[in-house]
Every structure is written in structure tokens, then in C-alpha cells.
Design a protein around this motif. Structure first.
Motif, PDB file in Angstrom:
ATOM      1  N   ASN A  15      41.230 -23.381   9.465  1.00 27.56           N
ATOM      2  CA  ASN A  15      40.261 -22.846   8.503  1.00 27.56           C
ATOM      3  C   ASN A  15      39.775 -21.440   8.849  1.00 27.56           C
ATOM      4  N   THR A  16      40.728 -20.567   9.131  1.00 23.89           N
ATOM      5  CA  THR A  16      40.413 -19.186   9.488  1.00 23.89           C
ATOM      6  C   THR A  16      41.040 -18.241   8.473  1.00 23.89           C
ATOM      7  N   LEU A  17      40.283 -17.247   8.012  1.00 25.14           N
ATOM      8  CA  LEU A  17      40.837 -16.160   7.233  1.00 25.14           C
ATOM      9  C   LEU A  17      41.328 -15.124   8.231  1.00 25.14           C
ATOM     10  N   ILE A  18      42.610 -14.803   8.152  1.00 26.72           N
ATOM     11  CA  ILE A  18      43.289 -13.955   9.129  1.00 26.72           C
ATOM     12  C   ILE A  18      43.794 -12.715   8.396  1.00 26.72           C
ATOM     13  N   ALA A  19      43.594 -11.514   8.969  1.00 23.63           N
ATOM     14  CA  ALA A  19      44.058 -10.299   8.304  1.00 23.63           C
ATOM     15  C   ALA A  19      44.239  -9.181   9.307  1.00 23.63           C
ATOM     16  N   GLY A  20      45.128  -8.247   8.971  1.00 24.54           N
ATOM     17  CA  GLY A  20      45.269  -7.010   9.726  1.00 24.54           C
ATOM     18  C   GLY A  20      46.573  -6.887  10.482  1.00 24.54           C
ATOM     19  N   ASN A  21      46.703  -5.720  11.131  1.00 29.12           N
ATOM     20  CA  ASN A  21      47.870  -5.411  11.950  1.00 29.12           C
ATOM     21  C   ASN A  21      47.385  -4.686  13.202  1.00 29.12           C
ATOM     22  N   PRO A  22      47.276  -5.428  14.318  1.00 31.57           N
ATOM     23  CA  PRO A  22      47.564  -6.850  14.485  1.00 31.57           C
ATOM     24  C   PRO A  22      46.481  -7.704  13.818  1.00 31.57           C
ATOM     25  N   ALA A  23      46.865  -8.900  13.439  1.00 31.46           N
ATOM     26  CA  ALA A  23      45.957  -9.793  12.720  1.00 31.46           C
ATOM     27  C   ALA A  23      44.787 -10.231  13.597  1.00 31.46           C
ATOM     28  N   LYS A  24      43.627 -10.355  12.950  1.00 28.26           N
ATOM     29  CA  LYS A  24      42.400 -10.822  13.608  1.00 28.26           C
ATOM     30  C   LYS A  24      41.755 -11.875  12.723  1.00 28.26           C
ATOM     31  N   ALA A  25      40.924 -12.686  13.331  1.00 24.48           N
ATOM     32  CA  ALA A  25      40.131 -13.648  12.563  1.00 24.48           C
ATOM     33  C   ALA A  25      39.034 -12.867  11.842  1.00 24.48           C
ATOM     34  N   ILE A  26      38.994 -13.015  10.525  1.00 28.93           N
ATOM     35  CA  ILE A  26      37.990 -12.317   9.724  1.00 28.93           C
ATOM     36  C   ILE A  26      36.749 -13.186   9.552  1.00 28.93           C
ATOM     37  N   LYS A  27      36.983 -14.464   9.222  1.00 22.73           N
ATOM     38  CA  LYS A  27      35.849 -15.382   9.092  1.00 22.73           C
ATOM     39  C   LYS A  27      36.361 -16.815   9.069  1.00 22.73           C
ATOM     40  N   LYS A  28      35.433 -17.724   9.294  1.00 22.89           N
ATOM     41  CA  LYS A  28      35.701 -19.155   9.191  1.00 22.89           C
ATOM     42  C   LYS A  28      35.624 -19.528   7.722  1.00 22.89           C
ATOM     43  N   LEU A  29      36.626 -20.292   7.253  1.00 23.49           N
ATOM     44  CA  LEU A  29      36.642 -20.725   5.863  1.00 23.49           C
ATOM     45  C   LEU A  29      35.972 -22.082   5.738  1.00 23.49           C
ATOM     46  N   THR A  30      35.168 -22.237   4.683  1.00 26.64           N
ATOM     47  CA  THR A  30      34.511 -23.503   4.396  1.00 26.64           C
ATOM     48  C   THR A  30      34.959 -23.953   3.019  1.00 26.64           C
ATOM     49  N   TYR A  31      35.423 -25.185   2.954  1.00 25.89           N
ATOM     50  CA  TYR A  31      35.898 -25.725   1.687  1.00 25.89           C
ATOM     51  C   TYR A  31      34.917 -26.772   1.181  1.00 25.89           C
ATOM     52  N   HIS A  32      34.705 -26.771  -0.120  1.00 27.25           N
ATOM     53  CA  HIS A  32      33.834 -27.747  -0.763  1.00 27.25           C
ATOM     54  C   HIS A  32      34.701 -28.640  -1.634  1.00 27.25           C
ATOM     55  N   PRO A  33      34.902 -29.877  -1.232  1.00 26.53           N
ATOM     56  CA  PRO A  33      35.758 -30.751  -2.026  1.00 26.53           C
ATOM     57  C   PRO A  33      35.223 -30.893  -3.447  1.00 26.53           C
ATOM     58  N   SER A  34      36.144 -30.912  -4.376  1.00 22.87           N
ATOM     59  CA  SER A  34      35.775 -31.055  -5.778  1.00 22.87           C
ATOM     60  C   SER A  34      36.660 -32.128  -6.404  1.00 22.87           C
ATOM     61  N   SER A  35      36.064 -32.964  -7.214  1.00 25.13           N
ATOM     62  CA  SER A  35      36.837 -34.035  -7.829  1.00 25.13           C
ATOM     63  C   SER A  35      37.583 -33.567  -9.066  1.00 25.13           C
ATOM     64  N   THR A  36      37.200 -32.381  -9.596  1.00 27.65           N
ATOM     65  CA  THR A  36      37.899 -31.862 -10.778  1.00 27.65           C
ATOM     66  C   THR A  36      38.206 -30.385 -10.586  1.00 27.65           C
ATOM     67  N   HIS A  37      39.196 -29.959 -11.311  1.00 26.18           N
ATOM     68  CA  HIS A  37      39.562 -28.544 -11.336  1.00 26.18           C
ATOM     69  C   HIS A  37      39.521 -28.119 -12.793  1.00 26.18           C
ATOM     70  N   SER A  38      38.470 -27.370 -13.192  1.00 30.59           N
ATOM     71  CA  SER A  38      38.350 -27.024 -14.599  1.00 30.59           C
ATOM     72  C   SER A  38      39.302 -25.910 -14.973  1.00 30.59           C
ATOM     73  N   GLU A  39      39.776 -25.983 -16.180  1.00 34.57           N
ATOM     74  CA  GLU A  39      40.655 -24.954 -16.708  1.00 34.57           C
ATOM     75  C   GLU A  39      39.852 -24.085 -17.665  1.00 34.57           C
ATOM     76  N   ASP A  40      40.272 -22.847 -17.783  1.00 39.64           N
ATOM     77  CA  ASP A  40      39.633 -21.937 -18.720  1.00 39.64           C
ATOM     78  C   ASP A  40      40.039 -22.336 -20.135  1.00 39.64           C
ATOM     79  N   THR A  41      39.082 -22.695 -20.952  1.00 38.04           N
ATOM     80  CA  THR A  41      39.381 -23.152 -22.322  1.00 38.04           C
ATOM     81  C   THR A  41      39.067 -22.079 -23.346  1.00 38.04           C
ATOM     82  N   SER A  42      38.715 -20.889 -22.920  1.00 41.11           N
ATOM     83  CA  SER A  42      38.370 -19.855 -23.899  1.00 41.11           C
ATOM     84  C   SER A  42      39.581 -19.149 -24.435  1.00 41.11           C
TER      85      SER A  42
END
Length: 153
Positions: free
Chosen positions: A126-153
């Protein structure tokens, strides 16, 4: 080479194994996407976990193909055993476009590697990694979701 279920490997993808290795092994888990013009060069082993996404022009480099010493290169000799390494992408890793990962690297589950990064060391889950050479940018936090809404517009 073993490939799991429901994998998608785009055209012009290159797989190679180091000829001087005893048994270069590539293991690809289930539900993996490997993008266009990706190169996977297996030194000892490369393990790609389940639900991994590798965008186009990725380069997993388990062996460099040539020795570091210019005199040995000029003689056409192969890379040295200490230059060879395994690459492990744990489950749910996303490797964005034009990322290079060299040997002796493990990327922890749920991590994201930003476009154009050069990964030369291992990172925890759960790390966001970026650069040359790559470094840890930040810790990623995920929020579980029971649905994934679609754009209906």
C-alpha cells in the motif's frame, strides 16, 4: 512460465529468460493485465500476483544482459551472477506506463508505481511509489465499497 486464469497480455509483449540461469521462472497470477510493448526479462524468477496491472511499455528487468566491467562487455561476456535478481509484484499492484523495475525487488500488495519510475529497491504494501530512482511518496489507504457507481449523465 505459468499464466493464471482471466489474464490479458497485449500484443508486442516480450518475454525472455536468462540463458545462463538454471531455470528462469515466470509465474503470472489470476486476473492480470500486461500492457502493450511490455518486456519481462526473467533472471532467476519473476512472480506477478493476482489482480496486477502493468501498463504499456513496462520493463521488468531481472538481468541486465551485460557485465558492468567494460572490458568484460567488450569481450562479449554475459552478465555476472551477482547482477541477477528476482522480481516479485504482490497481489493488487498497479505498475503505470513506462516503469522499469530491476532485479532483487519486491513490491508490496496494493502498491501503485507512478508513470516513468525507475524502481531499484523494495517497497512495503500500500505504497505510492514514484521517481527516478523511485521513492515512497505516501501510504495508500483504501476504503472498501460495496458498489461502484457509474456516471449516468
Amino acid at each position: 512460465m505459468s499464466i493464471g486464469n482471466d489474464c490479458r497480455i497485449s500484443g508486442k509483449t516480450t518475454f525472455s529468460g536468462r540463458t545462463d540461469s538454471t531455470n528462469p521462472t515466470l509465474t503470472i497470477g489470476d486476473n492480470v493485465d500486461i500492457g502493450w510493448q511490455t518486456t519481462i526479462a526473467v533472471g532467476d524468477k519473476i512472480i506477478i500476483g493476482n489482480n496486477v496491472r502493468i501498463a504499456s511499455q513496462g520493463f521488468l528487468c531481472g538481468y541486465p544482459g551485460h557485465p558492468i566491467d567494460p572490458h568484460l562487455r567488450a569481450q562479449g561476456l554475459a552478465d555476472l551472477p551477482q547482477q541477477i535478481g528476482s522480481i516479485i509484484l504482490e497481489d493488487d499492484v498497479w505498475v503505470c506506463t513506462r516503469v522499469t523495475i530491476i532485479g532483487n525487488v519486491t513490491i508490496g500488495s496494493g502498491s501503485i508505481i507512478a508513470t516513468g519510475s525507475m524502481v531499484t529497491k523494495s517497497f512495503p504494501p500500500n505504497t505510492l511509489i514514484a521517481g527516478n530512482p523511485a521513492k515512497a511518496i505516501k501510504k495508500l489507504t483504501y476504503h472498501p465499497s460495496s458498489t461502484h457507481s457509474e456516471d449516468t449523465s
